[in-house]
Design a protein around this motif. Structure first.
Motif, PDB file in Angstrom:
ATOM      1  N   HIS A 184       0.773  -1.095  -0.030  1.00  0.00           N
ATOM      2  CA  HIS A 184      -0.003  -0.105  -0.092  1.00  0.00           C
ATOM      3  C   HIS A 184       0.827   1.056   0.070  1.00  0.00           C
ATOM      4  CE1 HIS A 184      -2.482   3.339   1.966  1.00  0.00           C
ATOM      5  NE2 HIS A 184      -3.305   2.770   0.993  1.00  0.00           N
ATOM      6  N   CYS A 246      -9.643   3.988   3.495  1.00  0.00           N
ATOM      7  CA  CYS A 246      -8.136   4.259   3.171  1.00  0.00           C
ATOM      8  C   CYS A 246      -7.770   5.395   3.803  1.00  0.00           C
ATOM      9  CB  CYS A 246      -7.913   3.965   1.778  1.00  0.00           C
ATOM     10  SG  CYS A 246      -6.072   4.634   1.440  1.00  0.00           S
ATOM     11  N   VAL A 248      -5.241   7.193   3.366  1.00  0.00           N
ATOM     12  CA  VAL A 248      -4.655   8.199   2.098  1.00  0.00           C
ATOM     13  C   VAL A 248      -5.551   8.840   1.444  1.00  0.00           C
ATOM     14  CG1 VAL A 248      -2.894   8.115   0.455  1.00  0.00           C
ATOM     15  CG2 VAL A 248      -2.348   6.850   2.367  1.00  0.00           C
ATOM     16  N   CYS A 249      -6.618   8.053   0.833  1.00  0.00           N
ATOM     17  CA  CYS A 249      -7.534   8.543  -0.160  1.00  0.00           C
ATOM     18  C   CYS A 249      -8.865   8.750   0.121  1.00  0.00           C
ATOM     19  CB  CYS A 249      -7.096   7.944  -1.678  1.00  0.00           C
ATOM     20  SG  CYS A 249      -7.910   6.106  -1.478  1.00  0.00           S
ATOM     21  N   CYS A 266      -6.102  -1.024  -1.380  1.00  0.00           N
ATOM     22  CA  CYS A 266      -6.732   0.004  -1.529  1.00  0.00           C
ATOM     23  C   CYS A 266      -6.864   0.186  -3.346  1.00  0.00           C
ATOM     24  CB  CYS A 266      -6.397   1.263  -0.955  1.00  0.00           C
ATOM     25  SG  CYS A 266      -7.222   2.872  -1.587  1.00  0.00           S
ATOM     26  N   CYS A 269      -5.272   3.505  -4.486  1.00  0.00           N
ATOM     27  CA  CYS A 269      -3.773   3.781  -4.154  1.00  0.00           C
ATOM     28  C   CYS A 269      -3.082   2.924  -4.925  1.00  0.00           C
ATOM     29  CB  CYS A 269      -3.623   3.838  -2.752  1.00  0.00           C
ATOM     30  SG  CYS A 269      -4.136   5.021  -1.661  1.00  0.00           S
TER      31      CYS A 269
HETATM   32 ZN    ZN Z   1      -6.135   4.536  -0.800  1.00  0.00          ZN
END
Ligand code: ZN
Length: 286
Positions: A184, A246, A248-249, A266, A269
């Motif tokens: 990831h 996720c 991050v996103c 994800c 990602c």
């Molecule tokens: Zn993500």
């Protein structure tokens, strides 16, 4: 399953708490867990615990000058350190989750335990750790390998990157949980083929591996005995987080079967937004 960071934390704890003490008794409750017969467990009594380290995911406890207790914790094994034991009576064989108990001269010691019915915890008493087949086959440690050796070893074992990363003969120490996190962080599909990775992708993967493993070691080492845990949800971004966002996103973390387990990733990602097909399921449907 305890991986490199958790085993490193156990070794660090033993170095601080147990090294220098003498083994009073080495009790075996699960005879299937003890994989060696020479030296005998009784030979360990009176031997000082002289060091603790690891080889990949194997814990290595040094006893005196020339003996080692090498432990593979398998999927559900763990080491529980006790400042004291309730009863001086030896363990009864075949009862409960305790496989081995090591009592030290200050009354403290530790239990090697295994939860569940599938028993695969393995303890080896050997003169040289390389006598343990799984140790002899290990590739270089994930935290010791150089970027170029890492690239060579990954390309040398062409396959899906998820499977290659957890292959202990390619690299020692990485398991199911941290490989999800590494892939990831490197923004790579778990099914990408190692033989086709670009130099940039290898750079990203190597950097992610170092960062994820180093962070996890720092989080794990220095914890008190009671806080040491085999489970490692804290700080995970995708592993064991199916259905959660996720970090991050914001996309939903997905799961797909892999080998005899499942992996989490994800799609935004790692796979250009495209969910991975569950190959095991599609095989059944077909
Ligand atoms: Zn993500």
């Amino acid at each position: 399953m305890p991986e490199l960071p958790e085993v490193e934390a156990l070794a660090a704890y033993l170095r601080e708490r147990a090294v220098g003490h003498t083994v009073q008794r080495f009790e075996v409750a699960s005879f299937s867990a003890l994989k060696t017969y020479d030296p005998a467990p009784s030979a360990i009594a009176g031997t000082p615990l002289s060091g603790a380290g690891r080889h990949g995911k194997f814990l290595d406890v040094s006893l005196g000058d020339d003996l080692h207790m090498v432990v593979h914790l398998a999927r559900a094994g763990w080491l529980h350190y006790r400042d004291s034991f309730k009863s001086p009576a030896p363990l009864k064989p075949g009862s409960g989750p305790i496989a081995v108990r090591v009592r030290l001269d200050d009354g403290s010691g530790f239990d090697l335990t295994e939860a569940g019915t599938q028993k695969s915890l393995a303890v080896y008493l050997v003169r040289d750790p390389a006598e343990v087949p799984g140790v002899a086959r290990l590739g270089p440690d994930a935290l010791a390998v150089s970027r170029d050796e890492f690239a060579d070893r990954l390309r040398g074992r062409n396959g899906q990157v998820k499977g290659v990363l957890v292959d202990q003969e390619v690299l020692a120490g990485i398991g199911n949980a941290y490989s999800d996190e590494i892939l990831h962080a490197a923004r790579l599909s778990p099914f990408a083929l190692t033989g086709k990775l670009t130099e940039d992708q290898l750079d990203a993967l190597y950097a992610a591996m170092r960062e994820i493993e180093t962070d996890a070691v720092q989080r794990s080492v220095g914890q008190k005995a009671a806080e040491l845990k085999g489970e490692k949800r804290a700080g995970m971004r995708v592993h064991a987080r199916t259905g959660l966002p996720c970090p991050v996103c914001g996309d939903t973390v997905r799961e797909v079967s892999f080998a005899d387990k499942s992996l989490q990733y994800c799609a935004t990602c790692q796979t250009g937004g495209k969910p991975l097909a569950d190959r095991r399921l599609s095989k059944l449907v077909r």
